[in-house]
Design an enzyme around this catalytic site. Structure first.
Site, PDB file in Angstrom:
ATOM      1  N   HIS A 162       4.890  -6.812 -10.760  1.00  0.00           N
ATOM      2  CA  HIS A 162       4.581  -6.290  -9.421  1.00  0.00           C
ATOM      3  C   HIS A 162       5.329  -7.073  -8.346  1.00  0.00           C
ATOM      4  CE1 HIS A 162       2.384  -4.707  -6.003  1.00  0.00           C
ATOM      5  NE2 HIS A 162       2.112  -5.949  -5.652  1.00  0.00           N
ATOM      6  N   TYR A 201      -0.539  -7.298 -18.973  1.00  0.00           N
ATOM      7  CA  TYR A 201      -1.110  -5.944 -19.012  1.00  0.00           C
ATOM      8  C   TYR A 201      -0.149  -4.850 -19.476  1.00  0.00           C
ATOM      9  CZ  TYR A 201       1.086  -5.937 -14.372  1.00  0.00           C
ATOM     10  OH  TYR A 201       1.980  -6.044 -13.348  1.00  0.00           O
ATOM     11  N   ARG A 261       8.844   0.895 -12.895  1.00  0.00           N
ATOM     12  CA  ARG A 261       8.855  -0.428 -12.246  1.00  0.00           C
ATOM     13  C   ARG A 261       9.368  -1.405 -13.288  1.00  0.00           C
ATOM     14  NH1 ARG A 261       3.333  -3.158 -11.197  1.00  0.00           N
ATOM     15  NH2 ARG A 261       4.057  -4.467 -12.907  1.00  0.00           N
TER      16      ARG A 261
HETATM   17  C1  LIG Z   1      -5.154  -1.472   1.971  1.00  0.00           C
HETATM   18  C2  LIG Z   1      -4.596  -2.415   0.935  1.00  0.00           C
HETATM   19  N1  LIG Z   1      -5.283  -2.632  -0.213  1.00  0.00           N
HETATM   20  C3  LIG Z   1      -4.788  -3.464  -1.142  1.00  0.00           C
HETATM   21  C4  LIG Z   1      -3.590  -4.107  -0.930  1.00  0.00           C
HETATM   22  C5  LIG Z   1      -3.038  -5.041  -1.997  1.00  0.00           C
HETATM   23  N2  LIG Z   1      -1.925  -4.364  -2.676  1.00  0.00           N
HETATM   24  C6  LIG Z   1      -0.653  -4.593  -2.346  1.00  0.00           C
HETATM   25  S1  LIG Z   1       0.426  -3.677  -3.246  1.00  0.00           S
HETATM   26  C7  LIG Z   1      -0.832  -2.955  -4.112  1.00  0.00           C
HETATM   27  C8  LIG Z   1      -0.525  -1.941  -5.192  1.00  0.00           C
HETATM   28  C9  LIG Z   1       0.000  -0.671  -4.666  1.00  0.00           C
HETATM   29  O1  LIG Z   1       0.375   0.145  -5.749  1.00  0.00           O
HETATM   30  P1  LIG Z   1       1.264   1.400  -5.519  1.00  0.00           P
HETATM   31  O2  LIG Z   1       0.856   2.104  -4.295  1.00  0.00           O
HETATM   32  O3  LIG Z   1       1.296   2.188  -6.765  1.00  0.00           O
HETATM   33  O4  LIG Z   1       2.701   0.768  -5.198  1.00  0.00           O
HETATM   34  P2  LIG Z   1       3.658  -0.061  -6.167  1.00  0.00           P
HETATM   35  O5  LIG Z   1       3.448  -1.502  -5.838  1.00  0.00           O
HETATM   36  O6  LIG Z   1       3.306   0.286  -7.562  1.00  0.00           O
HETATM   37  O7  LIG Z   1       5.021   0.379  -5.798  1.00  0.00           O
HETATM   38  C10 LIG Z   1      -2.068  -3.431  -3.688  1.00  0.00           C
HETATM   39  C11 LIG Z   1      -3.346  -3.027  -4.268  1.00  0.00           C
HETATM   40  C12 LIG Z   1      -2.922  -3.870   0.288  1.00  0.00           C
HETATM   41  N3  LIG Z   1      -1.746  -4.437   0.570  1.00  0.00           N
HETATM   42  N4  LIG Z   1      -3.438  -3.021   1.179  1.00  0.00           N
END
Ligand SMILES: Cc1ncc(C[n+]2csc(CCOP(=O)(O)OP(=O)(O)O)c2C)c(N)n1
Ligand SMILES: [Mg+2]
Length: 336
Positions: A254, A263, A250
């Site tokens: 985020h 972090y 990435r």
């Molecule tokens: C059910 C749910 N919990 C929390 C969130 C908040 N949230 C949005 S993106 C994210 C991180 C997801 O990480 P990952 O699956 O590794 O995807 P990345 O963003 O790293 O591509 C979170 C916790 C959400 N959208 N839906």
């Protein structure tokens, strides 16, 4: 003559096809970069990037039948939706939240993809909800005797949600033609991989649901293509689902609302940038004589022009009427 092995011909990919893949990767990267500029200039509200994940997204998409198969993408999948036929202008219409945004008519945040004519399933904000949807498409295809597959993508953090386990279990039991690709960028917002899962890999989970699980270098579009193509062949042969974990980077925070300096270190980011697939794939294409300096320059110019035109068109496009916000929420009186 170059000494580099021509891997793409061995996989049945023509020079034109790999150039097209590279073009889509570059387009996704450059659209994403423009989005950050627009966001920081106060013109668009939000960006959630594909940067560092283009190779996995494009390698997987081009292994599918882009005229028939369905995809349930997640918010980083700009490369996937471009491969499936969403246009640059449409992507910018969404970013500016304009009426003609095909994803939601300007109601949703950017990154909430959905476009019926290109078989891109509409996603929702809770992560992993798209997985059971893709499994449902695969079930429908099997019931209808249609020889197609669905692809669903998600982040590795999202592979801890219940929907992942329920969806994959169902797909395994019913041997459905669904390919699940986890784009493992080693972070879930600020949470590093070792705080997310304790198993060796996400791919290991496939065995629990009776399907093969493969970990693949997500910075190598050809390797991703090969593994997804194999999964696609098996899906169409009635051999059931596959779980694929593409190891990616990435390269941004985020989202535009996050500060990753809080972090992760500069050194870590620098290391990730060394693995940038845009650089390594461009180098590969030059080494095998498919891409030249001249062609690359022309490609950059063509894409820059396309992005400039799309940005301007989207910025000048009309917003939806305020009352349109009420559309598709309740059944229209006397309507459908
Ligand atoms: C059910 C749910 N919990 C929390 C969130 C908040 N949230 C949005 S993106 C994210 C991180 C997801 O990480 P990952 O699956 O590794 O995807 P990345 O963003 O790293 O591509 C979170 C916790 C959400 N959208 N839906
Ligand atoms: Mg992640």
């Amino acid at each position: 003559m170059s000494q580099v092995e021509n891997r793409h011909s061995d996989m049945g990919l023509s020079d034109e096809q790999v150039l097209e893949m590279y073009r889509t990767m570059l387009l996704a990267r450059k659209i994403d970069e423009r989005m950050w500029l627009l966001n920081r200039a106060g013109k668009i509200p939000f960006v959630i990037s594909c940067q560092g994940q283009e190779a996995a997204q494009i390698g997987a998409s081009y292994a599918l039948n882009l005229d028939k198969d369905y995809v349930a993408p997640y918010y980083r999948d700009l490369g996937v939706v471009l491969a499936f036929g969403m246009t640059t202008r449409e992507v910018f219409l969404a970013a500016f939240a304009k009426a003609d945004d095909p994803n939601s008519g300007g109601r949703q945040m950017p990154g909430h993809f959905g476009q019926k004519k290109n078989r891109i399933l509409t996603g929702s904000s809770p992560v992993t909800t798209q997985l059971p949807h893709a499994v449902g498409v695969a079930l429908a295809a099997k019931m209808d005797g249609e020889n197609i597959a669905s692809l669903v993508t998600l982040g590795e953090g999202s592979s801890n949600q219940g929907d992942f386990h329920e969806g994959l279990n169902f797909a395994g039991v019913h041997k459905l033609p669904v390919i699940t690709m986890v784009e493992n960028n080693k972070y879930a917002i600020s949470v590093p991989l070792e705080r997310q899962i304790s198993s060796e890999s996400v791919a290991d989970r496939g065995v629990a649901y009776g399907m093969p699980g493969y970990q693949v270098d997500g910075n190598d579009p050809l390797e991703v293509y090969r593994v997804v193509k194999d999964a696609h062949d098996r899906a169409l042969n009635g051999e059931g689902p596959t779980l694929i974990e593409a190891m990616t980077e990435r390269l941004t925070a985020h989202s535009s609302d996050d500060n990753d300096k809080a972090y992760r270190t500069e050194e870590e980011l620098e290391e990730m940038k060394q693995k940038d697939s845009l650089i390594s794939f461009s180098q590969y294409l030059r080494d095998v004589g498919v891409l030249t300096e001249e062609k690359e320059q022309a490609l950059n110019k063509e894409i820059d022009d396309e992005i400039n035109e799309a940005t301007e068109a989207a910025e000048n496009a009309p917003y939806a009427e305020p009352e349109d916000a009420l559309k598709y929420v309740y059944a229209e009186k006397g309507g459908e």
